[in-house]
Design an enzyme around this catalytic site. Sequence first.
Site, PDB file in Angstrom:
ATOM      1  N   ARG A 107       0.865  -1.304   0.064  1.00 40.94           N
ATOM      2  CA  ARG A 107      -0.197   0.086  -0.151  1.00 40.94           C
ATOM      3  C   ARG A 107       0.808   1.249   0.091  1.00 40.94           C
ATOM      4  NH1 ARG A 107      -5.357   1.530   3.338  1.00 40.94           N
ATOM      5  NH2 ARG A 107      -6.207  -0.061   1.941  1.00 40.94           N
ATOM      6  N   HIS A 134      -7.325   0.267  -6.533  1.00 40.37           N
ATOM      7  CA  HIS A 134      -7.402  -0.506  -5.282  1.00 40.37           C
ATOM      8  C   HIS A 134      -7.898  -1.568  -5.804  1.00 40.37           C
ATOM      9  CE1 HIS A 134      -7.774  -1.494  -1.255  1.00 40.37           C
ATOM     10  NE2 HIS A 134      -8.635  -0.601  -0.843  1.00 40.37           N
ATOM     11  N   GLN A 137     -10.035  -4.196  -3.381  1.00 41.46           N
ATOM     12  CA  GLN A 137     -11.474  -3.990  -3.081  1.00 41.46           C
ATOM     13  C   GLN A 137     -12.289  -4.036  -4.069  1.00 41.46           C
ATOM     14  OE1 GLN A 137     -12.250  -1.918  -0.009  1.00 41.46           O
ATOM     15  NE2 GLN A 137     -14.196  -2.649  -0.827  1.00 41.46           N
ATOM     16  N   ASP A 229     -17.602   6.480  -2.012  1.00 38.22           N
ATOM     17  CA  ASP A 229     -16.341   6.488  -1.197  1.00 38.22           C
ATOM     18  C   ASP A 229     -16.106   8.023  -0.759  1.00 38.22           C
ATOM     19  OD1 ASP A 229     -13.796   5.630  -0.121  1.00 38.22           O
ATOM     20  OD2 ASP A 229     -12.790   5.730  -2.201  1.00 38.22           O
ATOM     21  N   CYS A 269     -16.722   1.479   0.462  1.00 40.01           N
ATOM     22  CA  CYS A 269     -15.392   0.490   0.534  1.00 40.01           C
ATOM     23  C   CYS A 269     -15.139   0.493   1.957  1.00 40.01           C
ATOM     24  CB  CYS A 269     -14.472   0.810  -0.386  1.00 40.01           C
ATOM     25  SG  CYS A 269     -13.767   2.598  -0.097  1.00 40.01           S
ATOM     26  N   ARG A 297     -13.386  -8.892   1.444  1.00 37.93           N
ATOM     27  CA  ARG A 297     -11.989  -8.590   1.350  1.00 37.93           C
ATOM     28  C   ARG A 297     -11.057  -9.857   1.667  1.00 37.93           C
ATOM     29  NH1 ARG A 297      -9.991  -3.350   1.328  1.00 37.93           N
ATOM     30  NH2 ARG A 297      -8.016  -4.483   0.730  1.00 37.93           N
TER      31      ARG A 297
HETATM   32  N1   CP Z   1     -11.253  -0.251   2.297  1.00 34.46           N
HETATM   33  C1   CP Z   1     -10.112  -0.365   2.569  1.00 34.46           C
HETATM   34  O1   CP Z   1      -9.270  -0.781   1.888  1.00 34.46           O
HETATM   35  O2   CP Z   1      -9.953  -0.214   3.979  1.00 34.46           O
HETATM   36  P1   CP Z   1      -8.595   0.333   4.883  1.00 34.46           P
HETATM   37  O3   CP Z   1      -8.002   1.498   4.301  1.00 34.46           O
HETATM   38  O4   CP Z   1      -9.107   0.315   6.294  1.00 34.46           O
HETATM   39  O5   CP Z   1      -7.612  -0.930   4.550  1.00 34.46           O
HETATM   40  N1  NVA Z   2     -10.265   6.390  -1.606  1.00 41.76           N
HETATM   41  C1  NVA Z   2      -9.680   5.985  -0.572  1.00 41.76           C
HETATM   42  C2  NVA Z   2     -10.124   4.477  -0.195  1.00 41.76           C
HETATM   43  C3  NVA Z   2      -9.840   4.109   1.301  1.00 41.76           C
HETATM   44  C4  NVA Z   2      -9.876   2.518   1.492  1.00 41.76           C
HETATM   45  C5  NVA Z   2      -8.468   6.406  -0.211  1.00 41.76           C
HETATM   46  O1  NVA Z   2      -7.724   6.109  -0.757  1.00 41.76           O
HETATM   47  O2  NVA Z   2      -8.103   6.861   1.174  1.00 41.76           O
END
Ligand code: CP
Ligand code: NVA
Length: 311
Positions: A107, A134, A137, A229, A269, A297
């Site tokens: 990440r 992502h 997701q 989101d 999400c 997930r």
């Molecule tokens: N939806 C998602 O990826 O959540 P987190 O940021 O908690 O991993």
């Molecule tokens: N769009 C959001 C998703 C979090 C899971 C972000 O990138 O923060």
Amino acid sequence: MMLLKGKDLLSLADFGQDDIYQILAKATELKRLHRLGKNVRLLEGKSVALIFEKPSTRTRVSFEAGISQLGANPIVLHGRDLQLGRGEAIDDTGRVLSRYVDAIVVRTFKQGDLENLAEAASVPVINGLTDDFHPCQALADLLTILEKKDRLAGLKLAYIGDGNNVCHSLMLGASHVGLNISIATPSGYEPKEFVIKKAKNMLRNFNHKITVANNPKEALLKADIVYTDVWTSMGQEAETEERKKIFAPYQVNSEILSLAKPDALIMHCLPAHRGEEITDDVTKSPNCVMFDQAENRMHAQKALLALLIGD
Ligand code: CP
Ligand code: NVA
């Protein structure tokens, strides 16, 4: 059917339609077994490194729990604790971790950094969220839709809000499975042009549509699924107040939802900011499946790992 073994998942453009359905089928099987208390240790003796340069609740815990259930060893690494945080090259990090582990979940911010790490790594690399995509997701989301609606092709998903990483991955996922997707964002916050092109290109075998516009009401009309989101993604915190004003007409609330089908699934999400992109009452509606998405997930990622690094 393409074989998934040894592949990277940097975005859903890396996979084909058959791959997606193979992951969904495997996830369904692993979920059923998990619920029966019969986890299969498909990855006994393996290790998976997980690098987090942004916070996470779901991605971290769903991967960590899922990897353990498969009999493998999760190694969670925070960017700040790694030499990466002191300037070690990301490609060297990929080379070194490949000598110890069987897969790397990352990440981070830039998709390019993930690509550089994947290029240097000799084990599969999985995108655990970047500024652009992502994909894990979207896999869990497709699994959730399939469970609730019994099909994917031909349904209409309305995505209301920011044309961000989650939106991008949904677009690519939708193209693979023939889900129609109508996106409504404020002007200037549309999905990136290269993703629109990629998604439309991937649609070529289907008689289905992706539309990108600015009117949430049009997008919502007769939707089978309504997805939103956060308005401010990780790394954009300085824009929070400005975004709250710009995105206000894009809130998913009960009034606007009356335009969608009465049995429309409501998806998010998570994390959710109630009172911003979604109202509290909508999150409590029986049609809201955001916690099923979160659960899925784990099942989708277990399937992904089993297919990428399983024997
Ligand atoms: N939806 C998602 O990826 O959540 P987190 O940021 O908690 O991993
Ligand atoms: N769009 C959001 C998703 C979090 C899971 C972000 O990138 O923060």
